[in-house]
Design an enzyme around this catalytic site. Structure first.
Site, mmCIF file in Angstrom:
data_model
loop_
_atom_site.group_PDB
_atom_site.id
_atom_site.type_symbol
_atom_site.label_atom_id
_atom_site.label_comp_id
_atom_site.label_asym_id
_atom_site.label_seq_id
_atom_site.Cartn_x
_atom_site.Cartn_y
_atom_site.Cartn_z
ATOM 1 N N ASP A 14 0.785 -1.253 0.000
ATOM 2 C CA ASP A 14 0.000 0.000 0.000
ATOM 3 C C ASP A 14 0.814 1.299 0.000
ATOM 4 O O ASP A 14 0.424 2.280 0.666
ATOM 5 C CB ASP A 14 -0.973 0.009 1.197
ATOM 6 C CG ASP A 14 -1.953 -1.152 1.184
ATOM 7 O OD1 ASP A 14 -1.939 -1.938 0.217
ATOM 8 O OD2 ASP A 14 -2.723 -1.285 2.144
ATOM 9 N N LYS A 47 -6.638 -4.753 -3.185
ATOM 10 C CA LYS A 47 -7.293 -5.428 -2.050
ATOM 11 C C LYS A 47 -8.275 -4.466 -1.373
ATOM 12 O O LYS A 47 -7.934 -3.323 -1.088
ATOM 13 C CB LYS A 47 -6.250 -5.947 -1.060
ATOM 14 C CG LYS A 47 -5.385 -4.877 -0.404
ATOM 15 C CD LYS A 47 -4.394 -5.528 0.545
ATOM 16 C CE LYS A 47 -3.546 -4.540 1.290
ATOM 17 N NZ LYS A 47 -4.241 -3.549 2.098
ATOM 18 N N CYS A 64 -2.176 -2.574 7.712
ATOM 19 C CA CYS A 64 -2.170 -3.497 6.570
ATOM 20 C C CYS A 64 -0.942 -4.399 6.522
ATOM 21 O O CYS A 64 -1.030 -5.534 6.043
ATOM 22 C CB CYS A 64 -2.336 -2.711 5.276
ATOM 23 S SG CYS A 64 -4.003 -2.036 5.133
HETATM 24 C C1 C5J Z 1 -3.100 0.617 5.526
HETATM 25 C C2 C5J Z 1 -4.828 1.856 6.650
HETATM 26 N N1 C5J Z 1 -2.594 0.426 4.323
HETATM 27 N N2 C5J Z 1 -4.032 2.207 7.656
HETATM 28 N N3 C5J Z 1 -4.355 1.153 5.603
HETATM 29 O O1 C5J Z 1 -2.467 0.352 6.536
HETATM 30 O O2 C5J Z 1 -5.981 2.195 6.664
#
Ligand code: C5J
Length: 220
Positions: free
Chosen positions: A24, A129, A162
């Site tokens: 991400d 995702k 994540c």
């Molecule tokens: C991720 C989030 N990528 N913190 N998303 O950690 O909402």
């Protein structure tokens, strides 16, 4: 096997069965106007890891080892975004709302893309995702199995959300997981530290952690 100095004990890296997963590293989490900022977060810690993540990607590219990039995002009609997620908290823009980088966390919008410094190269696999974990509602499990991968090196954001969720999912599926400490970040440095400790506690209950320099040193 290549021995990598790691916590809580050395990680035996198997070059024939390892893949990198970059979680991400999207504009919506790193850049002003994105989802991370709408939630009131300071972006400084997540921006800081870009050079380390780039160096880690270079290490894998140079060896021709598989690289996966995940992106947390949703379909334009939000059919894969439960109201419980969209309505949580008090962001100044919610998932699907129009911001300065297009609609927040919507697949295909500029903000949902990976930051340009870490753009996937041809042949690298991008996994979209809708959840925090990379196995939920994706085909990454089938892809990893088809490629014979049994070890995953992790980087990305955020460490305790994540990244940790994906590592836990992977660990439950039998993958050996190594998290690169300076190639992962949280908006909350204390949460990052706690996540690193949780992951490697109790004899690597979720996996191992190591600095990038240790992996670079081991690979020569
Ligand atoms: C991720 C989030 N990528 N913190 N998303 O950690 O909402």
């Amino acid at each position: 096997m290549i021995e990598v100095a790691a916590q809580p004990f050395p990680f035996a890296l198997d070059p024939a069965h390892v893949a990198l997963v970059v979680i991400d590293m999207q504009r919506d989490f790193l850049e002003a106007g994105g989802f991370g900022e709408t939630l009131g977060n300071d972006l400084t810690p997540v921006k800081q890891i870009v050079p380390s993540v780039a160096a880690l990607i270079t290490l894998f590219r140079a060896r021709g080892w598989p690289i996966f990039h995940t992106r947390e995002n949703h379909a334009p009609d939000l059919s894969d975004c439960p109201p419980a997620k969209r309505l949580r908290g008090k962001p100044f823009l919610r998932i699907g709302d129009l911001g300065t980088m297009g609609r927040i966390l919507i697949r295909g919008e500029p903000g949902a893309d990976i930051v340009p410094e870490l753009a996937p190269a041809p042949g690298e696999i991008v996994v979209d995702k809708p959840g925090k974990g990379m196995f939920y509602a994706t085909d990454i499990g089938e892809r990893l199995t088809a490629m014979g991968v049994s070890q995953l090196v992790f980087a990305g954001v955020t460490t305790e959300v994540c990244v940790q969720t994906s590592m836990r999912e992977a660990n439950d599926r039998g993958y050996e997981c190594l998290l690169i400490e300076d190639a992962t970040a949280s908006y909350f440095p204390a949460f990052k530290q706690a996540a690193l400790e949780m992951i490697r506690a109790q004899g690597a209950i979720v996996g191992w952690t190591t600095p990038l320099a240790a992996l670079q040193g081991a690979l020569g």
